[in-house]
Design a protein around this motif. Sequence first.
Motif, PDB file in Angstrom:
ATOM      1  N   HIS A 150       0.826  -1.208   0.000  1.00 53.49           N
ATOM      2  CA  HIS A 150       0.000   0.000   0.000  1.00 53.49           C
ATOM      3  C   HIS A 150       0.854   1.248   0.000  1.00 53.49           C
ATOM      4  O   HIS A 150       0.358   2.360   0.019  1.00 53.49           O
ATOM      5  CB  HIS A 150      -0.932   0.018   1.211  1.00 53.49           C
ATOM      6  CG  HIS A 150      -2.033  -0.978   1.079  1.00 53.49           C
ATOM      7  ND1 HIS A 150      -3.005  -0.846   0.127  1.00 53.49           N
ATOM      8  CD2 HIS A 150      -2.301  -2.128   1.738  1.00 53.49           C
ATOM      9  CE1 HIS A 150      -3.841  -1.884   0.209  1.00 53.49           C
ATOM     10  NE2 HIS A 150      -3.428  -2.668   1.187  1.00 53.49           N
ATOM     11  N   LYS A 151       2.180   1.061   0.044  1.00 50.60           N
ATOM     12  CA  LYS A 151       3.059   2.224   0.051  1.00 50.60           C
ATOM     13  C   LYS A 151       3.500   2.494  -1.386  1.00 50.60           C
ATOM     14  O   LYS A 151       4.374   1.833  -1.918  1.00 50.60           O
ATOM     15  CB  LYS A 151       4.255   1.955   0.952  1.00 50.60           C
ATOM     16  CG  LYS A 151       3.842   1.648   2.390  1.00 50.60           C
ATOM     17  CD  LYS A 151       5.067   1.579   3.264  1.00 50.60           C
ATOM     18  CE  LYS A 151       4.798   0.900   4.578  1.00 50.60           C
ATOM     19  NZ  LYS A 151       6.036   0.448   5.205  1.00 50.60           N
TER      20      LYS A 151
ATOM     21  N   THR B 191      -1.940   3.380  10.525  1.00 53.58           N
ATOM     22  CA  THR B 191      -2.341   3.108   9.139  1.00 53.58           C
ATOM     23  C   THR B 191      -1.605   1.918   8.530  1.00 53.58           C
ATOM     24  O   THR B 191      -1.581   1.761   7.318  1.00 53.58           O
ATOM     25  CB  THR B 191      -2.136   4.346   8.244  1.00 53.58           C
ATOM     26  OG1 THR B 191      -0.751   4.712   8.289  1.00 53.58           O
ATOM     27  CG2 THR B 191      -2.978   5.512   8.703  1.00 53.58           C
TER      28      THR B 191
ATOM     29  N   LYS C 188      -6.454   5.468   4.434  1.00 51.85           N
ATOM     30  CA  LYS C 188      -5.470   6.211   5.203  1.00 51.85           C
ATOM     31  C   LYS C 188      -5.966   7.630   5.435  1.00 51.85           C
ATOM     32  O   LYS C 188      -5.915   8.148   6.551  1.00 51.85           O
ATOM     33  CB  LYS C 188      -4.185   6.256   4.372  1.00 51.85           C
ATOM     34  CG  LYS C 188      -2.940   6.110   5.168  1.00 51.85           C
ATOM     35  CD  LYS C 188      -1.779   5.940   4.210  1.00 51.85           C
ATOM     36  CE  LYS C 188      -0.508   5.867   4.995  1.00 51.85           C
ATOM     37  NZ  LYS C 188       0.611   5.369   4.234  1.00 51.85           N
TER      38      LYS C 188
ATOM     39  N   TYR D 131      -6.813   9.526   8.905  1.00 54.13           N
ATOM     40  CA  TYR D 131      -6.262  10.843   9.265  1.00 54.13           C
ATOM     41  C   TYR D 131      -7.368  11.800   9.684  1.00 54.13           C
ATOM     42  O   TYR D 131      -7.258  12.521  10.669  1.00 54.13           O
ATOM     43  CB  TYR D 131      -5.465  11.444   8.106  1.00 54.13           C
ATOM     44  CG  TYR D 131      -4.184  10.711   7.781  1.00 54.13           C
ATOM     45  CD1 TYR D 131      -3.607   9.844   8.712  1.00 54.13           C
ATOM     46  CD2 TYR D 131      -3.539  10.882   6.565  1.00 54.13           C
ATOM     47  CE1 TYR D 131      -2.437   9.165   8.412  1.00 54.13           C
ATOM     48  CE2 TYR D 131      -2.370  10.208   6.267  1.00 54.13           C
ATOM     49  CZ  TYR D 131      -1.824   9.347   7.182  1.00 54.13           C
ATOM     50  OH  TYR D 131      -0.669   8.685   6.892  1.00 54.13           O
TER      51      TYR D 131
ATOM     52  N   SER E 137       4.700   6.378  14.747  1.00 51.40           N
ATOM     53  CA  SER E 137       4.716   6.052  13.329  1.00 51.40           C
ATOM     54  C   SER E 137       6.138   5.926  12.827  1.00 51.40           C
ATOM     55  O   SER E 137       7.031   6.627  13.283  1.00 51.40           O
ATOM     56  CB  SER E 137       3.995   7.148  12.547  1.00 51.40           C
ATOM     57  OG  SER E 137       4.110   6.909  11.166  1.00 51.40           O
TER      58      SER E 137
ATOM     59  N   GLU F 117       3.835  10.617   7.180  1.00 54.82           N
ATOM     60  CA  GLU F 117       2.598  10.596   7.963  1.00 54.82           C
ATOM     61  C   GLU F 117       2.680  11.586   9.117  1.00 54.82           C
ATOM     62  O   GLU F 117       1.758  12.357   9.383  1.00 54.82           O
ATOM     63  CB  GLU F 117       2.417   9.171   8.477  1.00 54.82           C
ATOM     64  CG  GLU F 117       1.275   8.942   9.406  1.00 54.82           C
ATOM     65  CD  GLU F 117       0.950   7.448   9.486  1.00 54.82           C
ATOM     66  OE1 GLU F 117       0.397   6.921   8.515  1.00 54.82           O
ATOM     67  OE2 GLU F 117       1.286   6.815  10.501  1.00 54.82           O
TER      68      GLU F 117
END
Length: 495
Positions: free
Chosen positions: A197-198, A421, A429, A433, A450, A455
């Motif tokens: 997902h990054k 997340t 995400k 937030y 984190s 983020e």
Amino acid sequence: MIVEMKNIIKSFGSNKVLKDVSLKLKGGEICALIGENGAGKSTLMNILGGVCKMDSGAIYLDGKKVDFDTPAQSLNAGIAFIHQELNLINDLPVYENMFLGRELKNKRGRLDLERMIYETEEVFKQMNVDLDPKIMVRDLDASYKQIVEICRAMMMNASIIIMDEPTTSLTEPEIKRVFSMMRMLKERGVGIIFISHKLNEVMEICERYIVLRDGCLVAEGNVSEVTTDDLARFMVGYDVRTERLSRDKNLGNEVLRLEKLTHETAYRDISLSVRAGEILGVTGLLGDGRSELFQSVFGAESILSGKIFLEREEIRINSTTQALDKGIGYLPRNRKENGIIKDMNILENASIVTWPLFAKRGVIDWIRHRKIFKKQVKELRIKMGKSTDSIDSLSGGNQQKVVLAKWLSANPKLLILDNPTQGVDVGAKEDIYDIILNLAKENIAVVVLSSEAQEVVRICDRALVMYHGVIQGEVSKETMNEHDIMRLATGGKLD
Ligand SMILES: Nc1ncnc2c1ncn2[C@@H]1O[C@H](COP(=O)(O)OP(=O)(O)OP(=O)(O)O)[C@@H](O)[C@H]1O
Ligand SMILES: [Mg+2]
């Protein structure tokens, strides 16, 4: 080797998860498989890995049709699968885990421990991994477990490796290490399917991408021709914002204060405070001590010396129930291991921490739970069937959201979120937030732990950067940037 999956269709009950998906992967190529939580990525790979059966469609290896009924058959054909849920046995040492299911035997038919240890050491050396093969898996940090899994796949001499979110619990230097392993494999002609997902990772390591949305292939192409914004848009179907989030800050009284808090090994001399309505980020690299520090606040780790104050009153917390009673919520990291109770259904998992709050004379008010959860399912966009379905039926990212939901419903004064997340898609995400910002607006003091500098910069009012158990520096909203954070996290100082 060339893998082709053609016209794959798969349903779980009435839930059509894959609707005619086809893909092709060549050896020596790293291809990203991306999509929202629940889009069908893991299911598609489970089919290739022999973990689950497709309803219809076909798989070809080098043009030859194959049929995998078991993971072993897929592995024998040269496909190694590193799962989203780690597959190691805690009660065995690392080297035995490396040979799980294909243990080496000596002439007398006994386990050949020495050879297994030796070969494990060899792979670790090749991969530049500093780890004793005789350590029990139970004693490894999650990121090392991931590294063991990756090394195991390497050792099997696979032609195709499927990596399902291999970097979620890793920090920057470890991710770099995994990437250099991947490049090495690519050079050797191994084909890799990389689920993440990054999106900046996708840009860095992949040359091709495939996007699934709701079980359909909606986009594919060369990474060099797109931006992360493009990829995000393909995934969710609309433009995802990426700017820094701002809000009207209205700080209240001090909620938490730590004075010279010191742990036996993990951290020392930590003083900090957080006020109502504030979002404090705490970041750093693996081994920085931030998780242990806040586990101590929550009563899950012991402290050697120092004091903890909640609303100016000194406290000592010994159990999670006590912490909750005092209004402290804590979302643990590695929720696969710490947050989910496999034997409970989705609703039970989502509401377990609030049972004591909502129970009258020991009877749980399920109607109220259901109502709250229904709202959260909408807010967090949790993709699921019925709330009484098993938690296992959810995709990885949606399981994460359920655990987050359970802490949000506890209505705490202080909420500690460790990696909030982890494993959720780009759209979700942003939803998370927004929720964090709203919590702060409602005067909750929020601490966000984190490992993603980006983020921290986007949502926190202020951030502390830890390095080897001490606070290396502080950055504030107005001036903070990823560069300064990385500099502090690696032990540097700001001018
Ligand atoms: N064993 C199962 N039983 C029932 N439904 C399932 C099962 N496994 C997956 N599903 C459903 O299939 C859909 C796709 O899930 P999958 O795990 O493939 O998603 P994913 O793309 O990997 O998502 P994530 O990014 O969250 O890991 C989801 O709606 C999920 O609830
Ligand atoms: Mg998945």
